[in-house]
Design a protein around this motif. Structure first.
Motif, PDB file in Angstrom:
ATOM      1  N   SER A  42       0.965  -1.695   0.091  1.00  8.65           N
ATOM      2  CA  SER A  42       0.214   0.002  -0.089  1.00  8.65           C
ATOM      3  C   SER A  42       0.871   1.051  -0.149  1.00  8.65           C
ATOM      4  O   SER A  42       1.744   1.538   0.680  1.00  8.65           O
ATOM      5  CB  SER A  42      -1.112  -0.188   1.205  1.00  8.65           C
ATOM      6  OG  SER A  42      -1.432   1.520   1.167  1.00  8.65           O
ATOM      7  N   ARG A  43       0.106   1.915  -0.854  1.00  9.45           N
ATOM      8  CA  ARG A  43       0.895   3.638  -0.705  1.00  9.45           C
ATOM      9  C   ARG A  43       0.231   5.088   0.239  1.00  9.45           C
ATOM     10  O   ARG A  43       0.984   5.844  -0.191  1.00  9.45           O
ATOM     11  CB  ARG A  43       1.245   3.932  -2.479  1.00  9.45           C
ATOM     12  CG  ARG A  43       2.473   2.958  -3.203  1.00  9.45           C
ATOM     13  CD  ARG A  43       2.444   3.215  -4.254  1.00  9.45           C
ATOM     14  NE  ARG A  43       4.142   2.708  -5.223  1.00  9.45           N
ATOM     15  CZ  ARG A  43       4.359   3.203  -5.911  1.00  9.45           C
ATOM     16  NH1 ARG A  43       4.227   4.114  -6.791  1.00  9.45           N
ATOM     17  NH2 ARG A  43       4.977   2.074  -6.451  1.00  9.45           N
ATOM     18  N   GLY A 104       5.061  -1.301   7.403  1.00  4.19           N
ATOM     19  CA  GLY A 104       6.138  -2.489   6.801  1.00  4.19           C
ATOM     20  C   GLY A 104       5.862  -2.214   5.919  1.00  4.19           C
ATOM     21  O   GLY A 104       5.447  -1.657   5.115  1.00  4.19           O
ATOM     22  N   ALA A 105       7.526  -2.807   5.478  1.00  4.96           N
ATOM     23  CA  ALA A 105       7.530  -2.556   3.997  1.00  4.96           C
ATOM     24  C   ALA A 105       6.310  -3.718   2.756  1.00  4.96           C
ATOM     25  O   ALA A 105       5.979  -3.157   2.217  1.00  4.96           O
ATOM     26  CB  ALA A 105       9.006  -4.162   3.393  1.00  4.96           C
ATOM     27  N   ALA A 106       5.625  -3.972   3.387  1.00  5.07           N
ATOM     28  CA  ALA A 106       4.126  -4.430   2.390  1.00  5.07           C
ATOM     29  C   ALA A 106       2.923  -3.850   2.605  1.00  5.07           C
ATOM     30  O   ALA A 106       2.189  -4.285   1.814  1.00  5.07           O
ATOM     31  CB  ALA A 106       3.753  -6.625   3.765  1.00  5.07           C
ATOM     32  N   GLY A 107       3.458  -3.108   3.266  1.00  2.00           N
ATOM     33  CA  GLY A 107       1.934  -2.104   3.311  1.00  2.00           C
ATOM     34  C   GLY A 107       0.779  -2.012   3.846  1.00  2.00           C
ATOM     35  O   GLY A 107       0.124  -1.568   3.780  1.00  2.00           O
ATOM     36  N   GLY A 108       0.733  -3.363   4.573  1.00  5.23           N
ATOM     37  CA  GLY A 108      -0.702  -3.423   5.076  1.00  5.23           C
ATOM     38  C   GLY A 108      -1.127  -4.137   3.590  1.00  5.23           C
ATOM     39  O   GLY A 108      -2.703  -4.396   4.374  1.00  5.23           O
ATOM     40  N   THR A 109      -1.590  -4.791   3.039  1.00  2.00           N
ATOM     41  CA  THR A 109      -1.945  -5.336   2.332  1.00  2.00           C
ATOM     42  C   THR A 109      -1.568  -6.653   1.653  1.00  2.00           C
ATOM     43  O   THR A 109      -0.510  -7.384   2.190  1.00  2.00           O
ATOM     44  CB  THR A 109      -1.462  -4.917   0.583  1.00  2.00           C
ATOM     45  OG1 THR A 109      -0.107  -4.590   0.578  1.00  2.00           O
ATOM     46  CG2 THR A 109      -2.281  -3.209   0.973  1.00  2.00           C
ATOM     47  N   VAL A 110      -2.613  -7.368   1.381  1.00  2.00           N
ATOM     48  CA  VAL A 110      -3.357  -9.111   1.229  1.00  2.00           C
ATOM     49  C   VAL A 110      -1.398  -9.526   0.875  1.00  2.00           C
ATOM     50  O   VAL A 110      -0.622  -9.968   0.699  1.00  2.00           O
ATOM     51  CB  VAL A 110      -3.460 -10.049   0.968  1.00  2.00           C
ATOM     52  CG1 VAL A 110      -3.251 -11.077   0.723  1.00  2.00           C
ATOM     53  CG2 VAL A 110      -4.830  -9.586   2.157  1.00  2.00           C
ATOM     54  N   ARG A 262       6.370   3.962   5.552  1.00  2.81           N
ATOM     55  CA  ARG A 262       6.377   2.086   5.958  1.00  2.81           C
ATOM     56  C   ARG A 262       7.605   2.098   7.057  1.00  2.81           C
ATOM     57  O   ARG A 262       7.118   0.879   7.639  1.00  2.81           O
ATOM     58  CB  ARG A 262       6.777   1.614   4.741  1.00  2.81           C
ATOM     59  CG  ARG A 262       5.574   1.668   3.576  1.00  2.81           C
ATOM     60  CD  ARG A 262       4.896   0.424   2.809  1.00  2.81           C
ATOM     61  NE  ARG A 262       4.921   0.873   1.138  1.00  2.81           N
ATOM     62  CZ  ARG A 262       5.844   0.221   0.175  1.00  2.81           C
ATOM     63  NH1 ARG A 262       4.982  -0.760   0.560  1.00  2.81           N
ATOM     64  NH2 ARG A 262       5.183   0.852  -0.847  1.00  2.81           N
ATOM     65  N   LEU A 263       8.450   3.102   7.335  1.00  2.00           N
ATOM     66  CA  LEU A 263       9.401   2.798   8.090  1.00  2.00           C
ATOM     67  C   LEU A 263       8.491   2.722   9.442  1.00  2.00           C
ATOM     68  O   LEU A 263       7.611   3.528   9.961  1.00  2.00           O
ATOM     69  CB  LEU A 263      11.045   2.668   7.688  1.00  2.00           C
ATOM     70  CG  LEU A 263      11.326   3.060   6.490  1.00  2.00           C
ATOM     71  CD1 LEU A 263      12.668   3.387   5.997  1.00  2.00           C
ATOM     72  CD2 LEU A 263      12.218   1.463   6.383  1.00  2.00           C
ATOM     73  N   PRO A 264       9.794   1.969   9.865  1.00  2.00           N
ATOM     74  CA  PRO A 264       9.620   2.410  11.831  1.00  2.00           C
ATOM     75  C   PRO A 264       9.472   4.068  12.313  1.00  2.00           C
ATOM     76  O   PRO A 264       9.871   4.121  11.245  1.00  2.00           O
ATOM     77  CB  PRO A 264      10.370   1.560  12.214  1.00  2.00           C
ATOM     78  CG  PRO A 264      10.560   0.580  12.183  1.00  2.00           C
ATOM     79  CD  PRO A 264      10.693   0.549  10.050  1.00  2.00           C
ATOM     80  N   SER A 265       9.162   4.896  12.920  1.00  2.06           N
ATOM     81  CA  SER A 265       9.466   5.906  13.294  1.00  2.06           C
ATOM     82  C   SER A 265      10.762   6.382  13.330  1.00  2.06           C
ATOM     83  O   SER A 265      11.444   5.066  14.150  1.00  2.06           O
ATOM     84  CB  SER A 265       8.485   6.282  14.231  1.00  2.06           C
ATOM     85  OG  SER A 265       9.018   6.022  15.514  1.00  2.06           O
ATOM     86  N   ALA A 266      10.760   7.404  13.302  1.00  2.00           N
ATOM     87  CA  ALA A 266      12.603   7.726  13.555  1.00  2.00           C
ATOM     88  C   ALA A 266      12.471   7.586  15.179  1.00  2.00           C
ATOM     89  O   ALA A 266      13.955   6.967  15.016  1.00  2.00           O
ATOM     90  CB  ALA A 266      12.614   9.070  13.183  1.00  2.00           C
TER      91      ALA A 266
END
Length: 367
Positions: A42-43, A104-110, A262-266
């Motif tokens: 997801s973007r 995360g890298a998957a963006g929360g999509t299936v 999508r990365l963890p927070s700073a």
């Protein structure tokens, strides 16, 4: 060694080479799977991060205003008037914003999650193949497979991937590291098989010691963990800059947002890098002590001011300064990240630069 044993060792060396090249092929497939994970995830999460930043800023201002006491002014004839305290605009320090981690890298999509699972599975398979190649190399030389830079490099990348997989198995949020790790592992193995490759051979007499298993194995493990900490520091710098742009009301580019949102927070990345480096630092201290004991056994002196010894100590001092600054001076954020990257750069120079460009007692193995 009998001709039959020599032939068997030569076959094992060929098997090791085949396994290392095979692992590179599987790592390449994992690389493309990670690319697909980032591409098809997801973007649409920019709004959540931007809202979190804005909400945190407004909430801090509201709390400051609510906490401020009202000011009463007494005028003539006993009349009083209440003056409202002016609103205070606050801004969190770098790395302390109240921002949730990205999806995360998957963006929360299936679909993205599917490619992510494929990427991790391929990475685990490549790890097993590469580890088998390292073991085959050890059997071919009948010793620890760390006698030259080629053997050190293939073991280093194996350990780095192993640490990553262990963190995943422990349910740690390190999925964001997959693409960077696979890319650098491919680079490491490419350099190893292209420029650093050395035929299987026995060690010089000075290295025939059980300290080879102790000292070099801990050095490899420390380097692999330091690498993961450095990767977290690099991504922290990008994510912190991204959050600063959002906080200032600017809109980052689409590609930049798609990746960094999508990365963890700073703050999470800063904490991750610190904990990784702090956890392995005592083992790096032991590595230097073990090397000094081995030097005393092999060369009669615990310290010879050899370039490798000097730069190992410089690396230790750099990481000690980083940890000391975090613990006592309260350094967090960008200054700490720069110091952590400088320390890891010292480790990289100690490995490539010192081994290839400088001469000393550790130059017996060439590359």
């Amino acid at each position: 060694m009998t001709p039959l044993a020599a032939a068997a060792n030569e076959n094992l060396a060929e098997i090791s080479n085949y396994l290392i090249y095979s692992s590179m092929a599987v790592y390449m497939l994992a690389f493309f799977a990670h690319i697909a994970e980032w591409t098809f995830g997801s973007r649409s999460k920019v709004g959540r991060t931007a809202a979190a930043l804005t909400g945190a800023k407004e909430a801090a201002s509201a709390r400051a205003a609510a906490a401020a006491p009202a000011v009463q002014v007494r005028g003539k004839a006993g009349a009083t008037a209440v003056l409202e305290q002016p609103k205070v605009t606050t801004r969190s320090a770098a790395g302390t914003r109240d921002v949730p981690d990205g999806p995360g890298a998957a963006g929360g999509t299936v679909q993205g999650d599917l490619y992510g699972r494929i990427a991790v599975s391929l990475t685990a398979l490549a790890f097993l193949v590469e580890a088998a190649g390292v073991v085959a190399r050890a059997l071919s030389v009948e010793r620890a497979p760390w006698g030259n830079m080629y053997e050190f490099s293939i073991t280093f990348s194996t350990v780095a991937v192993g640490v990553y997989l262990v963190l995943l198995a422990l349910k740690k949020n390190v999925g964001w590291l997959g693409l960077i790790l696979v890319t650098t592992v491919l680079l490491d193995l490419g350099i190893a098989v292209t420029w650093l490759y050395t035929d299987s051979d026995q060690l010089v007499p000075a290295l025939h010691s059980y300290w080879l298993w102790i000292h070099v194995s801990t050095a490899i493990f420390c380097g692999a963990v330091f690498y993961i900490g450095a990767a977290g520091a690099v991504l922290y710098l990008f994510r912190d800059s991204y959050e600063s742009q959002l906080e200032a009301g600017r809109t980052p580019g689409r590609f930049r947002s798609s990746v960094l949102e999508r990365l963890p927070s700073a703050a999470s990345l800063d904490k991750f890098s610190y904990r990784i480096n702090a956890a392995v630092f005592p083992l790096w201290t032991f590595t230097i002590i073990a090397g000094a004991i081995w030097a005393g056994d092999a060369w009669g002196r615990y310290w010879n001011w050899d370039p490798k010894e000097v730069w190992s100590f410089v690396t230790w001092v750099a990481y000690a300064c980083y940890l000391h600054a975090r613990a006592t001076a309260g350094w967090k954020g960008r200054k700490a990240a720069y110091l952590a990257l400088f320390a890891f750069a010292c480790w990289i120079w100690n490995y490539y630069g010192v081994n290839i460009l400088l001469s000393g007692k550790h130059s017996y193995a060439g590359v």
